[in-house]
Scaffold this active site. Sequence first.
Site, PDB file in Angstrom:
ATOM      1  N   SER A 169      51.853 153.423   8.625  1.00  0.00           N
ATOM      2  CA  SER A 169      52.624 153.608   7.403  1.00  0.00           C
ATOM      3  C   SER A 169      51.681 153.784   6.216  1.00  0.00           C
ATOM      4  O   SER A 169      50.580 153.245   6.207  1.00  0.00           O
ATOM      5  CB  SER A 169      53.554 152.415   7.172  1.00  0.00           C
ATOM      6  OG  SER A 169      54.437 152.677   6.092  1.00  0.00           O
ATOM      7  N   ASP A 170      52.138 154.555   5.243  1.00  0.00           N
ATOM      8  CA  ASP A 170      51.370 154.737   4.021  1.00  0.00           C
ATOM      9  C   ASP A 170      52.354 155.018   2.890  1.00  0.00           C
ATOM     10  O   ASP A 170      53.449 155.542   3.133  1.00  0.00           O
ATOM     11  CB  ASP A 170      50.385 155.900   4.154  1.00  0.00           C
ATOM     12  CG  ASP A 170      49.352 155.901   3.040  1.00  0.00           C
ATOM     13  OD1 ASP A 170      48.408 155.100   3.118  1.00  0.00           O
ATOM     14  OD2 ASP A 170      49.499 156.683   2.072  1.00  0.00           O
ATOM     15  N   GLN A 171      51.984 154.654   1.681  1.00  0.00           N
ATOM     16  CA  GLN A 171      52.884 154.855   0.547  1.00  0.00           C
ATOM     17  C   GLN A 171      52.128 155.435  -0.637  1.00  0.00           C
ATOM     18  O   GLN A 171      51.018 154.995  -0.948  1.00  0.00           O
ATOM     19  CB  GLN A 171      53.533 153.532   0.137  1.00  0.00           C
ATOM     20  CG  GLN A 171      54.607 153.680  -0.944  1.00  0.00           C
ATOM     21  CD  GLN A 171      55.174 152.324  -1.339  1.00  0.00           C
ATOM     22  OE1 GLN A 171      54.501 151.519  -1.974  1.00  0.00           O
ATOM     23  NE2 GLN A 171      56.408 152.061  -0.952  1.00  0.00           N
TER      24      GLN A 171
END
Length: 201
Positions: free
Chosen positions: A72-74
């Site tokens: 995951s990355d934001q």
Amino acid sequence: MPQNTPRLILASSSRYRRELLARLRLPFEAISPDVDETPRPGEAPEALALRLSVAKAMAVAATRPGRIVIGSDQVATMDGRPIGKPGDFARAQAQLRALSGQTVEFHSALAVTDGQRVEKADVVTRCRFRTLSAQAIDTYLRAEEPYDTAGSAKAESLGIALMESIQSDDPTAIIGLPLIALTRMLAGFGLDPLEAPGAGA
């Protein structure tokens, strides 16, 4: 794979993502991926988040065959421009002054892989910031010290008070791990939290 080894891995060192994934009550371990997060020339912020989420998942999957890995990355954007992590008080102060009364999009990218097949998603959360006084900004920053957070706003804690409204199809996306999308993706790999042995125990 030893019998007591969790089938699921979270490719992250984030405490917040670990706490969110624990809500699904699936056994898992967390492994920090070794991935270069430098943006490519001209790469859109949302494309960067998707690419990194896949890279993180695949980096860990390459060392753990037979496991299901979540990456995951934001990234945060305003008017299509990336908003980074401030790093210190002065930059966070300037950042929140610029975001006061504005709408910010948080792209929470997600990837799930078994080392062969990859499923990915970009869950968008639109946050409208309140009109913030200088005192409100300083009070928040001294209480929270959110210098490692894009947009200087930790919505999982006091940062929620900065917001006028939040719009998303997935309420946990803003914290960094969209659980609705993740549950759907895990089910596609045969790991539905409501059907897994011991789920809810």
